[in-house]
Design a protein around this motif. Sequence first.
Motif, PDB file in Angstrom:
ATOM      1  N   MET A  62      12.055 -14.076 -19.282  1.00  0.00           N
ATOM      2  CA  MET A  62      10.614 -14.302 -19.317  1.00  0.00           C
ATOM      3  C   MET A  62      10.003 -15.274 -19.929  1.00  0.00           C
ATOM      4  SD  MET A  62       9.235 -10.257 -18.987  1.00  0.00           S
ATOM      5  CE  MET A  62       7.596 -10.726 -18.854  1.00  0.00           C
ATOM      6  N   TYR A  63      10.649 -15.583 -21.064  1.00  0.00           N
ATOM      7  CA  TYR A  63      10.481 -16.523 -21.960  1.00  0.00           C
ATOM      8  C   TYR A  63      11.607 -17.681 -22.193  1.00  0.00           C
ATOM      9  CZ  TYR A  63       6.959 -13.191 -23.169  1.00  0.00           C
ATOM     10  OH  TYR A  63       5.971 -12.384 -23.382  1.00  0.00           O
ATOM     11  N   THR A  95      17.246 -10.255 -29.030  1.00  0.00           N
ATOM     12  CA  THR A  95      15.778 -11.004 -28.520  1.00  0.00           C
ATOM     13  C   THR A  95      15.140 -10.244 -27.598  1.00  0.00           C
ATOM     14  OG1 THR A  95      16.940 -13.032 -28.945  1.00  0.00           O
ATOM     15  CG2 THR A  95      15.026 -13.290 -27.620  1.00  0.00           C
ATOM     16  N   ILE A 142      10.943  -8.875 -28.111  1.00  0.00           N
ATOM     17  CA  ILE A 142      10.131  -9.085 -27.133  1.00  0.00           C
ATOM     18  C   ILE A 142       9.624  -7.694 -26.701  1.00  0.00           C
ATOM     19  CG2 ILE A 142       9.467 -10.032 -25.040  1.00  0.00           C
ATOM     20  CD1 ILE A 142      11.741 -12.281 -25.736  1.00  0.00           C
ATOM     21  N   HIS A 167       5.591  -6.548 -26.955  1.00  0.00           N
ATOM     22  CA  HIS A 167       4.819  -6.308 -25.767  1.00  0.00           C
ATOM     23  C   HIS A 167       4.216  -4.798 -26.116  1.00  0.00           C
ATOM     24  CE1 HIS A 167       7.138  -8.936 -22.669  1.00  0.00           C
ATOM     25  NE2 HIS A 167       6.316  -9.706 -23.612  1.00  0.00           N
ATOM     26  N   TRP A 221       6.028 -13.724 -12.417  1.00  0.00           N
ATOM     27  CA  TRP A 221       6.426 -14.390 -13.691  1.00  0.00           C
ATOM     28  C   TRP A 221       7.965 -14.829 -13.622  1.00  0.00           C
ATOM     29  CZ3 TRP A 221       4.591 -12.458 -19.306  1.00  0.00           C
ATOM     30  CH2 TRP A 221       4.772 -13.381 -20.406  1.00  0.00           C
ATOM     31  N   VAL A 253       9.181 -18.852 -13.732  1.00  0.00           N
ATOM     32  CA  VAL A 253      10.076 -19.471 -14.651  1.00  0.00           C
ATOM     33  C   VAL A 253      11.494 -19.719 -14.165  1.00  0.00           C
ATOM     34  CG1 VAL A 253       8.719 -18.663 -16.635  1.00  0.00           C
ATOM     35  CG2 VAL A 253      10.843 -17.351 -15.861  1.00  0.00           C
ATOM     36  N   SER A 297      13.867 -17.346 -13.247  1.00  0.00           N
ATOM     37  CA  SER A 297      14.651 -16.489 -13.951  1.00  0.00           C
ATOM     38  C   SER A 297      15.716 -16.182 -12.960  1.00  0.00           C
ATOM     39  CB  SER A 297      14.213 -15.217 -14.343  1.00  0.00           C
ATOM     40  OG  SER A 297      15.235 -14.397 -14.734  1.00  0.00           O
TER      41      SER A 297
END
Length: 158
Positions: free
Chosen positions: A52-53, A63, A67, A71, A119, A123, A125
């Motif tokens: 997502m990032y 990671t 995250i 959240h 989302w 990006v 993904s």
Amino acid sequence: MATETATTDVVSTESGNWKAGVAGGLAGSAVFGLLMTYMIRAPLLEVVIPSMYGLAPPAAPFTGWVIHMAHGAVLGVGFAALVGLAPSLGGSVGRSVGAGAVYGIAVWVALAVIVMPIWLSAVGSPANPPLPNVSAMSAVGHLAYGAVLGGAYAGLSG
């Protein structure tokens, strides 16, 4: 001769107990993360959440956990704000757990079912789920998150 008595009124501008919301959100996220790790079997924490990032692939489980926990803490503050606006939601442990469970399902519908697929698509993904992203296991995980959040919030905000 006049006599004056000084009084002090304490007025709170806070809405809900945000610290209890953060702690409850972290507790709920830990439970939900364990469910994802041991029951769902999809690479949600390892790939989906970090991507997502733009932080995966390759798989980044640490990671993803960081995250996911962040959240949960932020969403816990949102729960605290709602309880602050409607204090009857947190009037007892049972009510708080129930309100948390409803909140968890609302988070699931809004964020996991609708926002996350949009989302991830935006990006680029590789772990992009379909829209809507309806999954019974995800619903159960979010329900558990909310119930633990509500219970922890009740215990900590008292």
